[in-house]
Design a protein around this motif. Structure first.
Motif, PDB file in Angstrom:
ATOM      1  N   TYR A 143      49.040   0.041  78.853  1.00  0.00           N
ATOM      2  CA  TYR A 143      47.995  -0.365  77.924  1.00  0.00           C
ATOM      3  C   TYR A 143      47.294   0.864  77.341  1.00  0.00           C
ATOM      4  CZ  TYR A 143      43.748  -2.519  76.123  1.00  0.00           C
ATOM      5  OH  TYR A 143      42.717  -2.908  75.313  1.00  0.00           O
ATOM      6  N   THR A 184      54.751  -9.443  67.170  1.00  0.00           N
ATOM      7  CA  THR A 184      54.332 -10.045  68.427  1.00  0.00           C
ATOM      8  C   THR A 184      55.256 -11.207  68.774  1.00  0.00           C
ATOM      9  OG1 THR A 184      52.810 -11.547  67.310  1.00  0.00           O
ATOM     10  CG2 THR A 184      51.892  -9.464  68.091  1.00  0.00           C
ATOM     11  N   ASP A 213      55.060 -14.416  71.792  1.00  0.00           N
ATOM     12  CA  ASP A 213      54.392 -15.018  72.959  1.00  0.00           C
ATOM     13  C   ASP A 213      53.194 -14.191  73.423  1.00  0.00           C
ATOM     14  OD1 ASP A 213      56.180 -17.178  73.051  1.00  0.00           O
ATOM     15  OD2 ASP A 213      57.612 -16.004  74.225  1.00  0.00           O
ATOM     16  N   HIS A 214      52.347 -13.804  72.510  1.00  0.00           N
ATOM     17  CA  HIS A 214      51.127 -13.050  72.801  1.00  0.00           C
ATOM     18  C   HIS A 214      51.388 -11.641  73.322  1.00  0.00           C
ATOM     19  CE1 HIS A 214      48.986 -16.747  72.106  1.00  0.00           C
ATOM     20  NE2 HIS A 214      49.722 -17.348  73.023  1.00  0.00           N
ATOM     21  N   MET A 215      52.574 -11.122  73.117  1.00  0.00           N
ATOM     22  CA  MET A 215      52.892  -9.752  73.519  1.00  0.00           C
ATOM     23  C   MET A 215      53.241  -8.944  72.278  1.00  0.00           C
ATOM     24  SD  MET A 215      55.250 -10.256  76.903  1.00  0.00           S
ATOM     25  CE  MET A 215      56.428 -11.305  76.069  1.00  0.00           C
ATOM     26  N   ARG A 216      52.844  -7.695  72.278  1.00  0.00           N
ATOM     27  CA  ARG A 216      53.239  -6.807  71.186  1.00  0.00           C
ATOM     28  C   ARG A 216      54.635  -6.281  71.468  1.00  0.00           C
ATOM     29  NH1 ARG A 216      48.935  -2.555  71.460  1.00  0.00           N
ATOM     30  NH2 ARG A 216      48.995  -3.217  73.603  1.00  0.00           N
TER      31      ARG A 216
END
Length: 62
Positions: A12, A26, A28-31
């Motif tokens: 992060y 993106t 499923d809420h992931m970059r």
């Protein structure tokens, strides 16, 4: 995290650096990032984390 060879918190932190590549999108809420962008960043900023198969090929996966 796997590609960077770090834990969640460190990943992060690294992805928030100005030098880190911009995410390609993106899912499923992931970059997500393009492999070529990640490889280029790793080569410059974390050469110890370049995967062995990429290092053996010179890092060029075109």
């Amino acid at each position: 995290m796997k590609r960077l060879k770090v834990g969640r918190t460190r990943a992060y932190q690294l992805t928030r650096r100005p030098s880190f590549p911009i995410p390609a999108g993106t899912a499923d809420h992931m970059r997500i990032w393009r492999k070529a962008d990640m490889d280029a960043w790793l080569t410059v900023h974390r050469p110890d984390a370049v995967p062995e198969e990429d290092a053996a090929e010179g890092g060029d996966n075109t």
